[in-house]
Write a protein that holds these residues in place. Structure first.
Motif, PDB file in Angstrom:
ATOM      1  N   GLU A  52       0.827  -1.217   0.000  1.00 32.57           N
ATOM      2  CA  GLU A  52       0.000   0.000   0.000  1.00 32.57           C
ATOM      3  C   GLU A  52       0.862   1.268   0.000  1.00 32.57           C
ATOM      4  O   GLU A  52       0.722   2.126  -0.884  1.00 32.57           O
ATOM      5  CB  GLU A  52      -0.928  -0.008   1.219  1.00 32.57           C
ATOM      6  N   GLU A  56       1.860   4.018  -2.927  1.00 38.16           N
ATOM      7  CA  GLU A  56       1.672   5.469  -2.828  1.00 38.16           C
ATOM      8  C   GLU A  56       2.930   6.213  -3.281  1.00 38.16           C
ATOM      9  O   GLU A  56       2.846   7.208  -4.011  1.00 38.16           O
ATOM     10  CB  GLU A  56       1.322   5.866  -1.389  1.00 38.16           C
ATOM     11  N   ASN A 256      -7.405   1.057  -4.212  1.00 28.58           N
ATOM     12  CA  ASN A 256      -6.300   1.392  -3.315  1.00 28.58           C
ATOM     13  C   ASN A 256      -4.988   1.253  -4.080  1.00 28.58           C
ATOM     14  O   ASN A 256      -4.981   0.910  -5.257  1.00 28.58           O
ATOM     15  CB  ASN A 256      -6.307   0.496  -2.071  1.00 28.58           C
ATOM     16  N   LYS A 257      -3.886   1.502  -3.385  1.00 25.36           N
ATOM     17  CA  LYS A 257      -2.577   1.539  -4.059  1.00 25.36           C
ATOM     18  C   LYS A 257      -1.832   0.204  -3.968  1.00 25.36           C
ATOM     19  O   LYS A 257      -0.691   0.118  -4.422  1.00 25.36           O
ATOM     20  CB  LYS A 257      -1.724   2.658  -3.452  1.00 25.36           C
TER      21      LYS A 257
END
Length: 445
Positions: A52, A56, A256-257
């Protein structure tokens, strides 16, 4: 074996070939060291942050990278050519190129921050990361000294600088993990690395330059180089788009990342061999440009040999990665990133065509055909964006890898074949995949 010995004798008895090999050996040694160190440190950092947060960071890096390529203003090849051709004083070429890059870096730093604000208006954390890393575009203006190094084929200087700086920044990254730092500190290390390299290049230039021409800005040279470079600037933008848009689209289209972190891990491995063909391309560049004026047959043979070397390096590395992708990902990144292996098995082949495109860039500038690059790079960009839009929702990072491979093939071989002046490059690239022709090219060399 006789053919191998003949090729070896030809290379060792050819002053130009020995200079290329000597220059390339430094570039390759530098990159091998940085690859081994970089892969290890990146793996430690990726494990520490997890998919995650690592996603980012790579999302912010992708935004900055979109504009970093553009900030060079297409000056690298043109600056090397100007120094080799000696049409202008060396100091004028370097000073003018430097100031143009400073101006471009300032403008594009602002633009990259605006783009991140538009994409993530509520994420001040990512906006700050982009601001820190994008400021490096101004600092990178000192890379014009590397153009001088390339023109004089003295890669030992920049290679030693990068080896030492890599050790310093690798240590900083490991300290960050040890003391449990955050992404802000990690982005600062990114900019610190570039700052130290730039300072070292300035010191090296002052110490080793032989031509003592005064640095001065020339409006006439600026107009001349910008009139030639706008094709390369637009091409650079489109290249940057189809090289990085997959990561930007993954970051914006997925909930999401995580997927971007997994994809970025695969891309990091897929790109780690690029330094070898790029080192050879950089070393071939001044030789090819010089032969254009004096020996047309040798000029054509040099280009074909360059294509063949790049193609077979890509095949060799691709087969190796294909066989051991899961083991490599598992050892380096751990079980959280194991899905990267499937993405890597596709991404690795895109690099071969990307490097062939880079090799062709030397031929385009030498022939004055760089304007055609816009059309087929635009085609590759369109293919990439379209396929990413269609494939990412269903296949995530794997779909993005397929889109990138398709776009690289389009840019390297398919699109240039539609234009008569550049069609020969597509033919020569296809011929490059014939292993027998590689040995014949070495023999004739």
């Amino acid at each position: 074996m006789n053919l191998f010995n003949l090729a070896k004798d030809k290379l060792l008895n050819n002053d130009v070939a020995k200079k290329i090999l000597g220059n390339s050996s430094w570039l390759i040694s530098d990159k091998i060291f940085n690859m081994i160190l970089g892969v290890f440190v990146t793996a430690v950092v990726a494990r520490y942050f997890g998919p995650e947060l690592y996603g980012e960071f790579n999302y912010a890096l992708a935004i900055v990278s979109l504009f970093t390529v553009l900030s060079t203003l297409g000056l690298e090849i043109l600056t090397v050519k100007s120094i080799v051709d000696k049409d202008h004083e060396e100091g004028t070429v370097l000073c003018t190129s430097f100031l143009l890059r400073v101006l471009g870096g300032i403008i594009l730093t602002v633009v990259s921050c605006i783009v991140m604000w538009m994409l993530e208006p509520s994420d001040k954390y990512l906006q700050l990361i982009v601001l820190i890393m994008s400021s490096s575009m101004v600092i990178r203006s000192f890379e014009v000294i590397e153009y001088w190094i390339q023109a004089h084929q003295i890669a030992k200087i920049s290679s030693l600088i990068r080896i030492i700086v890599s050790l310093v920044t690798a240590g900083l990254k490991l300290l960050l993990v040890y003391f449990r730092g955050d992404l802000i500190l990690f982005s600062l290390i990114y900019t610190i690395d570039i700052t130290i390299v730039s300072a070292a290049l300035v010191i090296a230039y002052i110490k080793y330059r032989q031509e003592k021409s005064r640095w001065r800005f020339s409006i006439s040279y600026a107009k001349e180089v910008l009139s030639q470079s706008w094709y390369l600037v637009l091409s650079g933008l489109m290249v940057s788009l189809y090289m990085r848009i997959d990561q930007v689209m993954l970051g914006t289209m997925m909930p999401n990342k995580d997927e971007l972190g997994i994809f970025s891990a695969a891309v990091r491995i897929a790109e780690m061999w690029y330094f070898v063909p790029m080192a050879i391309i950089v070393s071939f560049r001044p030789v090819i440009m010089s032969k254009k004026k004096s020996n047309n047959d040798g000029y054509i043979r040099s280009i074909q040999l360059l294509y063949s070397i790049v193609a077979w390096m890509g095949i060799a590395f691709g087969v190796f990665i294909l066989l051991f992708s899961r083991s490599i990902i598992g050892i380096l990144y751990g079980p959280d990133y194991i899905e990267s292996a499937r993405i890597l098995s596709v991404s690795i082949w895109a690099g071969t065509f990307a490097m062939l495109g880079s090799a062709r860039g030397v031929w385009l500038v030498t022939e004055g055909l760089q304007r055609y690059s816009m059309a087929y790079i635009a085609a590759g960009c369109l293919i990439n964006v379209t396929l990413n839009y269609l494939l990412i929702p269903s296949y995530g990072g794997y779909g993005a890898a397929i889109a990138t491979l398709a776009s690289q093939i389009t840019v390297a071989i398919i699109a240039p074949a539609f234009f008569k002046p550049t069609r020969i490059s597509s033919i020569m690239m296809l011929r490059a995949f014939n292993l027998k022709s590689l040995f014949l090219d070495i023999k004739r060399k």
